[in-house]
Every structure is written in structure tokens, then in C-alpha cells.
Design a protein around this motif. Sequence first.
Motif, PDB file in Angstrom:
ATOM      1  N   SER A 294     -18.797 -23.426 -22.226  1.00 50.10           N
ATOM      2  CA  SER A 294     -20.229 -23.246 -21.983  1.00 50.10           C
ATOM      3  C   SER A 294     -20.582 -23.655 -20.561  1.00 50.10           C
ATOM      4  CB  SER A 294     -21.044 -24.069 -22.983  1.00 50.10           C
ATOM      5  OG  SER A 294     -20.933 -23.542 -24.286  1.00 50.10           O
ATOM      6  N   LEU A 295     -19.986 -24.748 -20.098  1.00 52.52           N
ATOM      7  CA  LEU A 295     -20.243 -25.215 -18.738  1.00 52.52           C
ATOM      8  C   LEU A 295     -19.754 -24.194 -17.716  1.00 52.52           C
ATOM      9  CD1 LEU A 295     -21.146 -27.512 -16.831  1.00 52.52           C
ATOM     10  CD2 LEU A 295     -18.839 -28.446 -17.018  1.00 52.52           C
ATOM     11  N   LEU A 296     -18.554 -23.656 -17.927  1.00 51.91           N
ATOM     12  CA  LEU A 296     -17.992 -22.683 -16.994  1.00 51.91           C
ATOM     13  C   LEU A 296     -18.806 -21.393 -16.969  1.00 51.91           C
ATOM     14  CD1 LEU A 296     -14.208 -23.165 -17.860  1.00 51.91           C
ATOM     15  CD2 LEU A 296     -15.353 -23.891 -15.766  1.00 51.91           C
ATOM     16  N   ALA A 297     -19.427 -21.058 -18.088  1.00 50.72           N
ATOM     17  CA  ALA A 297     -20.217 -19.834 -18.175  1.00 50.72           C
ATOM     18  C   ALA A 297     -21.692 -20.070 -17.848  1.00 50.72           C
ATOM     19  CB  ALA A 297     -20.092 -19.234 -19.577  1.00 50.72           C
ATOM     20  N   SER A 298     -22.008 -21.267 -17.317  1.00 50.82           N
ATOM     21  CA  SER A 298     -23.398 -21.618 -16.985  1.00 50.82           C
ATOM     22  C   SER A 298     -24.309 -21.452 -18.200  1.00 50.82           C
ATOM     23  CB  SER A 298     -23.905 -20.755 -15.816  1.00 50.82           C
ATOM     24  OG  SER A 298     -23.116 -20.959 -14.673  1.00 50.82           O
ATOM     25  N   HIS A 299     -23.828 -21.944 -19.317  1.00 48.93           N
ATOM     26  CA  HIS A 299     -24.545 -21.803 -20.584  1.00 48.93           C
ATOM     27  C   HIS A 299     -25.067 -23.165 -21.012  1.00 48.93           C
ATOM     28  CE1 HIS A 299     -24.449 -21.655 -25.128  1.00 48.93           C
ATOM     29  NE2 HIS A 299     -25.285 -20.681 -24.837  1.00 48.93           N
ATOM     30  N   ILE A 300     -26.129 -23.173 -21.781  1.00 53.60           N
ATOM     31  CA  ILE A 300     -26.796 -24.425 -22.139  1.00 53.60           C
ATOM     32  C   ILE A 300     -25.933 -25.321 -23.017  1.00 53.60           C
ATOM     33  CG2 ILE A 300     -27.916 -23.509 -24.211  1.00 53.60           C
ATOM     34  CD1 ILE A 300     -30.405 -25.157 -23.399  1.00 53.60           C
ATOM     35  N   GLY A 301     -25.007 -24.738 -23.771  1.00 52.48           N
ATOM     36  CA  GLY A 301     -24.122 -25.543 -24.604  1.00 52.48           C
ATOM     37  C   GLY A 301     -24.387 -25.371 -26.086  1.00 52.48           C
ATOM     38  N   LEU A 302     -23.530 -25.990 -26.893  1.00 50.74           N
ATOM     39  CA  LEU A 302     -23.591 -25.801 -28.340  1.00 50.74           C
ATOM     40  C   LEU A 302     -24.829 -26.420 -28.974  1.00 50.74           C
ATOM     41  CD1 LEU A 302     -19.859 -26.455 -29.343  1.00 50.74           C
ATOM     42  CD2 LEU A 302     -20.964 -24.304 -28.762  1.00 50.74           C
ATOM     43  N   LYS A 303     -25.467 -27.345 -28.287  1.00 48.83           N
ATOM     44  CA  LYS A 303     -26.644 -27.996 -28.859  1.00 48.83           C
ATOM     45  C   LYS A 303     -27.941 -27.255 -28.539  1.00 48.83           C
ATOM     46  CE  LYS A 303     -24.594 -32.612 -28.995  1.00 48.83           C
ATOM     47  NZ  LYS A 303     -24.724 -34.044 -28.605  1.00 48.83           N
ATOM     48  N   GLY A 304     -27.850 -26.199 -27.758  1.00 52.33           N
ATOM     49  CA  GLY A 304     -29.038 -25.407 -27.456  1.00 52.33           C
ATOM     50  C   GLY A 304     -29.425 -24.520 -28.625  1.00 52.33           C
ATOM     51  N   ASN A 305     -30.635 -24.015 -28.597  1.00 51.41           N
ATOM     52  CA  ASN A 305     -31.066 -23.110 -29.665  1.00 51.41           C
ATOM     53  C   ASN A 305     -30.211 -21.846 -29.690  1.00 51.41           C
ATOM     54  OD1 ASN A 305     -33.089 -24.719 -30.735  1.00 51.41           O
ATOM     55  ND2 ASN A 305     -34.666 -23.897 -29.391  1.00 51.41           N
ATOM     56  N   CYS A 306     -29.991 -21.253 -28.521  1.00 52.55           N
ATOM     57  CA  CYS A 306     -29.080 -20.102 -28.411  1.00 52.55           C
ATOM     58  C   CYS A 306     -27.719 -20.659 -27.995  1.00 52.55           C
ATOM     59  CB  CYS A 306     -29.610 -19.085 -27.408  1.00 52.55           C
ATOM     60  SG  CYS A 306     -31.150 -18.306 -27.921  1.00 52.55           S
ATOM     61  N   PHE A 307     -26.931 -21.046 -28.975  1.00 50.83           N
ATOM     62  CA  PHE A 307     -25.749 -21.879 -28.758  1.00 50.83           C
ATOM     63  C   PHE A 307     -24.503 -21.113 -28.343  1.00 50.83           C
ATOM     64  CE2 PHE A 307     -26.457 -20.957 -33.283  1.00 50.83           C
ATOM     65  CZ  PHE A 307     -25.390 -20.121 -33.519  1.00 50.83           C
ATOM     66  N   CYS A 308     -24.530 -19.791 -28.414  1.00 49.16           N
ATOM     67  CA  CYS A 308     -23.328 -19.001 -28.137  1.00 49.16           C
ATOM     68  C   CYS A 308     -23.338 -18.518 -26.698  1.00 49.16           C
ATOM     69  CB  CYS A 308     -23.243 -17.810 -29.096  1.00 49.16           C
ATOM     70  SG  CYS A 308     -21.766 -16.796 -28.856  1.00 49.16           S
ATOM     71  N   GLN A 309     -22.255 -18.796 -25.954  1.00 52.56           N
ATOM     72  CA  GLN A 309     -22.215 -18.363 -24.557  1.00 52.56           C
ATOM     73  C   GLN A 309     -21.885 -16.886 -24.426  1.00 52.56           C
ATOM     74  OE1 GLN A 309     -19.374 -20.396 -25.455  1.00 52.56           O
ATOM     75  NE2 GLN A 309     -17.584 -19.535 -24.455  1.00 52.56           N
ATOM     76  N   LYS A 310     -21.527 -16.232 -25.529  1.00 49.39           N
ATOM     77  CA  LYS A 310     -21.130 -14.831 -25.470  1.00 49.39           C
ATOM     78  C   LYS A 310     -22.221 -13.873 -25.936  1.00 49.39           C
ATOM     79  CE  LYS A 310     -16.147 -15.585 -26.019  1.00 49.39           C
ATOM     80  NZ  LYS A 310     -15.652 -14.710 -24.963  1.00 49.39           N
ATOM     81  N   CYS A 311     -23.211 -14.361 -26.657  1.00 47.59           N
ATOM     82  CA  CYS A 311     -24.285 -13.477 -27.118  1.00 47.59           C
ATOM     83  C   CYS A 311     -25.551 -14.299 -27.321  1.00 47.59           C
ATOM     84  CB  CYS A 311     -23.891 -12.745 -28.404  1.00 47.59           C
ATOM     85  SG  CYS A 311     -23.811 -13.798 -29.870  1.00 47.59           S
ATOM     86  N   TYR A 312     -26.598 -13.654 -27.787  1.00 50.61           N
ATOM     87  CA  TYR A 312     -27.898 -14.317 -27.924  1.00 50.61           C
ATOM     88  C   TYR A 312     -28.153 -14.811 -29.343  1.00 50.61           C
ATOM     89  CZ  TYR A 312     -29.086 -12.593 -23.289  1.00 50.61           C
ATOM     90  OH  TYR A 312     -29.101 -12.357 -21.938  1.00 50.61           O
ATOM     91  N   ALA A 313     -27.115 -15.063 -30.093  1.00 44.89           N
ATOM     92  CA  ALA A 313     -27.294 -15.551 -31.461  1.00 44.89           C
ATOM     93  C   ALA A 313     -28.005 -16.900 -31.441  1.00 44.89           C
ATOM     94  CB  ALA A 313     -25.938 -15.692 -32.146  1.00 44.89           C
TER      95      ALA A 313
END
Length: 282
Positions: free
Chosen positions: A30-49
Motif C-alpha cells: 500500500s505504501l509503495l502504491a501511494s495507497h492509504i492502507g488496509l485501515k482506510g475505508n477503501c482498503f484495496c490498493q488495486k481497486c475501489y472496493a
Amino acid sequence: PIIAWDCKTSQEVMIILAIHHLPADNPMQSLLASHIGLKGNCFCQKCYAGGSQEFKQLNEGYDSLFKMGIKDSLADKYQKDLIAQRRMLEGEATASGKDAYTPETVAMITQQQESWLSTQKETIKPLLSDTPAEPLYTVLLGVIKYIWGITCTAIGQTHQLGLLETQLASINTDGLGIPPLCATYLIQYCGGLIGRQFKAIMQTMTFALHDIVSGDILTVWKAAGKVGALLWYPEIMDVEAYLTELSHEIDNLLDDMAIVDPSRIIQKPKFHILLHIVEDIR
């Protein structure tokens, strides 16, 4: 660098290929993909689930956790900008007395947008496809760990952990290529196991749980065992047939897990991330 010809600028260009493969645990990916992480509401770095807790508890939100989507924040940004820009250009054409939908006007607007897009410098896509789901972190230290926790809790409530220990100790592991199970250790330290122990558990729990747990929990372990057997398959001869079977078994596992504990699908993102393994293998 590779010398190539750019047909748009009519000149030679130099291309440097950078192949990214960033295996890591889920938080690091998640960090490498500039993603909020597993604790975010949209927890998947690959889609908007995902979404808010309220949304995920609705039928629509809960159902979305069982499906894969696509995420590309860069493409989304340009798509929104291009749509807004096209509407503005069409409005300007109409205001000037032109028909915004004639072939000539459409071609002119398209050319203007292509020129604008070519000036944009932000062309690096997020590293979404370069962060494949790792079976160790997603499956063994994720899905299997959660199922193991549910199982131990259920058996502990009926005071049958001793029986589980006995049945685990009696399993013959000769055909699995692993040493005999240290059943006493597995039960005594059931909350602190590591990947190789969960891998052994994944392969053997189906045979140790008869008459100890409910049929629903046993069904989950059967599904988990099938998924594990496919993920650690030594040689894939027919990729498409293999992926079809794997996708089917993952769907079965999620469905069975939803029966045992529906809240885990919401609380534990790795159940959803498991869906992306199919495309990562492809």
C-alpha cells in the motif's frame, strides 16, 4: 537505452525500461502504491472496493467486497479532466453558432484535447500491477490465520482443544513433504504461529476437525485447503483452466466464510485482496 522512432514527433527517442516487481507484505505494498492502507475505508490498493462502515453493511456495499474492480488514479484524473474539457469546448462551439456534433467540429475538439493531453507531464502510473498479492501475507498470515482463530475460539468454548491436539498429532504427513505436526505447540501457542505452521495447518485441518466443529467451519477449511493446494501448485500446464478453477474455489471460500462470520469479510481486507491473486498470476 533503446533507440526508437517517435511517429508523432518524427524524431528518434531513447527508451529506458524499468521492470518493477515489488513483493512485500500488504501494508508495504500500500505504501509503495501511494495507497492509504488496509485501515482506510477503501482498503484495496488495486481497486475501489470498500467504503464507509455503514456502506459496507448494506447489501450493495457488502456485495462489492466479493468483486474485483480496477483502480488507476492517474487515468481517473485525466478522464475527469477530459470530460469536463470536452463539455466546455462543445459549449464554446455551440455559443459561436456551430453544431458541436458535426464531424468537423468533433475532429477539431478531439485534436485540441490530444494536444492538451500530450503536454501533461504526469505520466507515471501508480505501481498497482507491480504489487502482486503475496500468498504468505495474504493467505497464510491472513485468511488462514483468521479461520484458525475462529476455529480455536469455537473449540475452546466446548473445551475440546485437547481432542484437537490429539487428532492433529495423529495425522500422517508423509505425503505432504512436511515433518509431523507439533500438535502440542500448535495448540499451546495458537495465537502466535508463523507462516510455515499455517501452511501445514491449511493442509491438514480438514482431517482433524470431524465431530469437533460445526459443519460450516469444516466447510470453510475444505475450501481453504483447495485454494491452498492450487496456489502452491508446482507446475501449471493450462493457465486458463487453472485460473478458472482457482477463481471458482476462491469464490467458494469467501461464500463459506460469509456464512461462518459475515463481519470478517468487512473487517479483514485480505479476504477481498485474495480475489486479485487470479489476475496477479495471469
